[in-house]
Design a protein around this motif. Sequence first.
Motif, mmCIF file in Angstrom:
data_model
loop_
_atom_site.group_PDB
_atom_site.id
_atom_site.type_symbol
_atom_site.label_atom_id
_atom_site.label_comp_id
_atom_site.label_asym_id
_atom_site.label_seq_id
_atom_site.Cartn_x
_atom_site.Cartn_y
_atom_site.Cartn_z
ATOM 1 N N MET A 39 0.670 -1.438 -0.063
ATOM 2 C CA MET A 39 -0.072 -0.029 0.427
ATOM 3 C C MET A 39 0.408 1.442 -0.352
ATOM 4 S SD MET A 39 -3.033 -0.942 -0.234
ATOM 5 C CE MET A 39 -3.707 0.652 -0.047
ATOM 6 N N ILE A 40 2.399 1.523 0.601
ATOM 7 C CA ILE A 40 3.021 2.348 0.602
ATOM 8 C C ILE A 40 3.236 2.838 -0.773
ATOM 9 C CG2 ILE A 40 5.263 3.445 1.590
ATOM 10 C CD1 ILE A 40 4.752 2.009 4.258
ATOM 11 N N LEU A 41 3.833 1.383 -1.289
ATOM 12 C CA LEU A 41 4.658 1.729 -2.466
ATOM 13 C C LEU A 41 3.232 1.973 -3.053
ATOM 14 C CD1 LEU A 41 6.358 -1.442 -2.944
ATOM 15 C CD2 LEU A 41 7.406 0.570 -2.539
ATOM 16 N N CYS A 42 1.842 1.346 -3.569
ATOM 17 C CA CYS A 42 0.734 2.019 -4.685
ATOM 18 C C CYS A 42 1.287 4.159 -3.865
ATOM 19 C CB CYS A 42 -0.431 1.195 -4.374
ATOM 20 S SG CYS A 42 -0.636 -0.304 -4.279
ATOM 21 N N HIS A 43 0.822 4.509 -3.250
ATOM 22 C CA HIS A 43 0.996 5.688 -3.104
ATOM 23 C C HIS A 43 2.421 6.372 -3.807
ATOM 24 C CE1 HIS A 43 -2.474 5.666 -0.842
ATOM 25 N NE2 HIS A 43 -2.486 4.784 0.439
ATOM 26 N N GLU A 48 6.147 11.111 -4.275
ATOM 27 C CA GLU A 48 6.619 11.478 -2.847
ATOM 28 C C GLU A 48 5.157 11.883 -1.678
ATOM 29 O OE1 GLU A 48 10.731 13.651 -1.878
ATOM 30 O OE2 GLU A 48 9.187 15.272 -1.968
ATOM 31 N N LYS A 49 5.493 11.156 -0.555
ATOM 32 C CA LYS A 49 5.230 11.336 0.650
ATOM 33 C C LYS A 49 5.265 11.565 1.930
ATOM 34 C CE LYS A 49 1.019 10.762 -1.830
ATOM 35 N NZ LYS A 49 1.691 10.377 -2.914
ATOM 36 N N LEU A 54 1.381 9.558 4.458
ATOM 37 C CA LEU A 54 1.359 8.532 4.104
ATOM 38 C C LEU A 54 0.945 7.536 5.768
ATOM 39 C CD1 LEU A 54 5.054 6.981 3.204
ATOM 40 C CD2 LEU A 54 2.701 6.913 2.120
ATOM 41 N N GLU A 55 1.055 8.176 7.249
ATOM 42 C CA GLU A 55 0.189 7.624 8.136
ATOM 43 C C GLU A 55 -1.364 8.286 7.883
ATOM 44 O OE1 GLU A 55 1.216 10.048 11.459
ATOM 45 O OE2 GLU A 55 3.337 9.193 11.113
#
Length: 112
Positions: A39-43, A48-49, A54-55
Amino acid sequence: MGLPVFDKDLSEEELDRFVANATRASNFLKTVSHEGRLMILCHLVTGEKSVTELEDLLSARQAAVSQQLSRLRLEGLVIPRREGKAIYYRLADNRPKRILELVYELFCEDDS
């Protein structure tokens, strides 16, 4: 582009390279196989985030997000950037995006 044929006799050098590549691929796949990291990679595919962003996007605690980002960083899939107290992450290269496109095609596209 097709898969190479592996039933031929390989030189020791070719076999060593093949094993090293298989190890790298296996580590990559293990890293992206975790739901949180996926999910992190999807975002991050969209850009850049910050860790805080991300949280919020994941509805997850900072400790959990940081733990997954640490693993992604260790495997060379994300690159951090510090700006004041905030830390931002981006994809290190195009590999995660290419995998996610295939995963999306296989599991998320409407098949009607």
